[in-house]
Design an enzyme around this catalytic site. Structure first.
Site, PDB file in Angstrom:
ATOM      1  N   TRP A  41       0.872  -1.166   0.000  1.00 24.93           N
ATOM      2  CA  TRP A  41       0.000   0.000   0.000  1.00 24.93           C
ATOM      3  C   TRP A  41       0.920   1.230   0.000  1.00 24.93           C
ATOM      4  O   TRP A  41       1.799   1.342   0.862  1.00 24.93           O
ATOM      5  CB  TRP A  41      -0.878  -0.035   1.247  1.00 24.93           C
ATOM      6  N   ASP A  58       0.312  -4.973   9.788  1.00 30.99           N
ATOM      7  CA  ASP A  58      -0.761  -4.021   9.498  1.00 30.99           C
ATOM      8  C   ASP A  58      -1.971  -4.808   8.999  1.00 30.99           C
ATOM      9  O   ASP A  58      -1.948  -5.360   7.897  1.00 30.99           O
ATOM     10  CB  ASP A  58      -0.296  -3.020   8.441  1.00 30.99           C
ATOM     11  N   LYS A  79     -12.858  -0.887   7.237  1.00 29.31           N
ATOM     12  CA  LYS A  79     -13.508  -1.807   6.292  1.00 29.31           C
ATOM     13  C   LYS A  79     -14.442  -2.770   7.010  1.00 29.31           C
ATOM     14  O   LYS A  79     -15.571  -2.967   6.592  1.00 29.31           O
ATOM     15  CB  LYS A  79     -12.463  -2.624   5.524  1.00 29.31           C
TER      16      LYS A  79
HETATM   17  N1  KET Z   1      -3.459  -0.416   5.906  1.00 28.03           N
HETATM   18  C1  KET Z   1      -3.792  -0.968   4.724  1.00 28.03           C
HETATM   19  C2  KET Z   1      -3.103  -2.201   4.293  1.00 28.03           C
HETATM   20  C3  KET Z   1      -4.770  -0.363   3.946  1.00 28.03           C
HETATM   21  O1  KET Z   1      -5.095  -0.935   2.800  1.00 28.03           O
HETATM   22  C4  KET Z   1      -5.406   0.820   4.382  1.00 28.03           C
HETATM   23  C5  KET Z   1      -6.383   1.506   3.537  1.00 28.03           C
HETATM   24  C6  KET Z   1      -5.034   1.338   5.628  1.00 28.03           C
HETATM   25  C7  KET Z   1      -4.049   0.703   6.350  1.00 28.03           C
HETATM   26  C8  KET Z   1      -5.647   2.593   6.180  1.00 28.03           C
HETATM   27  O2  KET Z   1      -6.767   2.340   6.938  1.00 28.03           O
HETATM   28  P1  KET Z   1      -7.660   3.563   7.469  1.00 28.03           P
HETATM   29  O3  KET Z   1      -8.369   2.981   8.637  1.00 28.03           O
HETATM   30  O4  KET Z   1      -8.555   3.937   6.364  1.00 28.03           O
HETATM   31  O5  KET Z   1      -6.726   4.658   7.864  1.00 28.03           O
HETATM   32  N2  KET Z   1      -6.463   1.306   2.291  1.00 28.03           N
HETATM   33  C9  KET Z   1      -7.453   1.793   1.336  1.00 28.03           C
HETATM   34  C10 KET Z   1      -7.834   3.218   1.455  1.00 28.03           C
HETATM   35  C11 KET Z   1      -6.732   4.205   1.307  1.00 28.03           C
HETATM   36  O6  KET Z   1      -5.903   4.119   0.401  1.00 28.03           O
HETATM   37  O7  KET Z   1      -6.706   5.129   2.155  1.00 28.03           O
HETATM   38  C12 KET Z   1      -6.967   1.431  -0.071  1.00 28.03           C
HETATM   39  O8  KET Z   1      -5.868   0.871  -0.235  1.00 28.03           O
HETATM   40  O9  KET Z   1      -7.704   1.698  -1.026  1.00 28.03           O
END
Ligand code: KET
Length: 398
Positions: free
Chosen positions: A130, A211, A246
């Site tokens: 990511w 993560d 999610k």
């Molecule tokens: N870790 C991973 C692996 C991940 O895919 C995301 C979010 C996050 C952490 C962040 O989580 P949050 O609770 O939203 O802070 N991924 C999606 C959204 C983004 O890019 O912000 C994505 O990969 O589309």
């Protein structure tokens, strides 16, 4: 005064979301950002969350600042989900957990902690990962390197290369791992492979940073936490960042947690204090609304059970979409192998499309996926899957 300020090129994932919103093609399909849409293409509010919201709203309560580490019930919810209810390390007080502003906040607080207390450590992320993993650690002045992970040619994992690479690292280097539903490839390690990885980590005294943003979307809540619990069983120190964005469908509430597993309760207390200090200097304390939702759903047995069922329903719908996509593509292009679509886990499929093919899908068909060829399978539904598969087949054939 500000002329020397660089323009921001935008974020490849969030920028795509904006571009999608501005597109007035009535048939547009959003397969970019990792968001789960239901069968009608709508972002769901989970029933367990609706019940929690009703409790929060009646009576409407005052909103004091939360403690720096967030609500105790939010922290406990993170711990029990990650390590298992009744886990010995929780009874022994070996885990320092702070509630955070989403999974991103957890990574940021963790990165700051590593920068301050392990200044010599480099952080290694999977190639690919990511994108924000790299940005967050570099933003905290932690040097970031990449370890071999995905073999594009065979849609598989470069396992031996990865292990050999880990063996070259220095004591206390950090390895960022995805316990389940790898982003962006969808390719996860088997349990036997996790055992090997964790043995190498132990032998070389590396620091695992796991993560987990998609717990429950892979196999199930417990299997998806296999690597975390195995590391605990092996007595490894461990950082875990988790996100409820999610699996509670609470994206905009920004709820997550950072947990650090320590060898002794005294060390856990010291670490907890320093996590508080990190939070205080970055944003003082987390927002309360989402924290209350997490607290209620995670700590009420009936709501928790309902929640798990709702996550599994999302997981199963994604898996059904994978099967359908694979079968339509196989029918359209019989000489090409699409097995990878059902071998991958979680929200994403790494399709292997070239940036040009991804661009064609967007400009000719209004289908948005990330330029690295990542498709969010959770954006597919029975109404759009045929047109997406047809468009993919079209760009793949030319
Ligand atoms: N870790 C991973 C692996 C991940 O895919 C995301 C979010 C996050 C952490 C962040 O989580 P949050 O609770 O939203 O802070 N991924 C999606 C959204 C983004 O890019 O912000 C994505 O990969 O589309």
């Amino acid at each position: 005064m500000f002329e020397r300020i660089d323009y921001y090129a935008g974020d490849p994932i969030l920028g795509l979301m904006e571009k999608y919103s501005a597109d007035n093609n009535p048939n547009k399909v959003n397969l970019g950002i990792g968001i789960y849409y239901d069968e009608s293409g709508v972002l769901p509010v989970l029933d367990c969350v609706k019940t929690a919201e009703a409790r929060i709203a009646d009576p409407i309560a005052p909103r004091p600042y939360l403690p720096m580490a967030g609500l105790p019930g939010h922290r406990k919810g993170c711990q029990e989900l990650l390590f298992g209810k009744g886990a010995q390390i929780l009874k022994d007080g070996l885990v320092a957990t702070t509630a955070t502003i989403g999974g991103s906040g957890a990574l940021k607080v963790g990165a700051e902690f590593i920068h301050q207390w392990f200044p010599q450590s480099k952080c290694y992320v999977s190639d690919p990962t990511w994108g924000n993993h790299i940005a967050i650690f570099e933003g905290s002045d932690v040097e970031v390197g990449k370890y071999p992970y995905y073999d594009k040619a065979n849609s598989s994992i470069k396992f031996d290369e990865m292990i050999a690479f880990f063996e070259t690292l220095n004591k206390h280097d950090v390895i960022l791992l995805h316990p389940c539903c790898h982003n962006p490839t969808g390719m996860d390690l088997t349990q036997a492979q996790w055992d090997t990885v964790l043995n190498v980590i132990k032998a070389h005294e590396l620091i695992p940073f796991m993560d987990i943003a998609y717990q429950g979307f892979g196999e199930d809540m417990d299997s998806d936490a296999y690597a975390i619990r195995k590391a605990v069983e092996m007595g490894l120190p461990l950082f875990v960042s988790n996100s409820f964005s999610k699996n509670l469908s609470l994206y905009g509430e920004r709820v997550g947690g950072l947990s650090v597993v320590c060898p002794t309760a005294d060390e856990a207390e010291r670490v907890f204090g320093q996590l508080n200090a990190m939070v205080r200097r970055i944003y003082s304390s987390p927002p309360s609304h989402g924290g209350h939702v997490v607290d209620i759903v995670m700590n009420d047995d009936a709501l928790h059970e309902q929640w798990v069922g709702e996550v599994y329903a999302m997981r199963d719908r994604i898996k059904a979409m994978r099967l359908k996509l694979k079968s339509v593509l196989e029918a359209k292009i019989p000489n090409r192998n699409f097995d990878y679509i059902t071998r991958q886990n979680g929200m994403f499929s790494f399709t292997g499309l070239t940036p040009e093919q991804v661009e064609r899908l967007q400009s000719e068909f209004g289908i948005y996926m990330v330029s690295n060829s990542r498709m969010c399978v959770a954006g597919l539904n029975t109404s759009n899957i045929d047109s997406v598969a047809n468009a993919m087949a079209d760009v793949l054939k030319d």
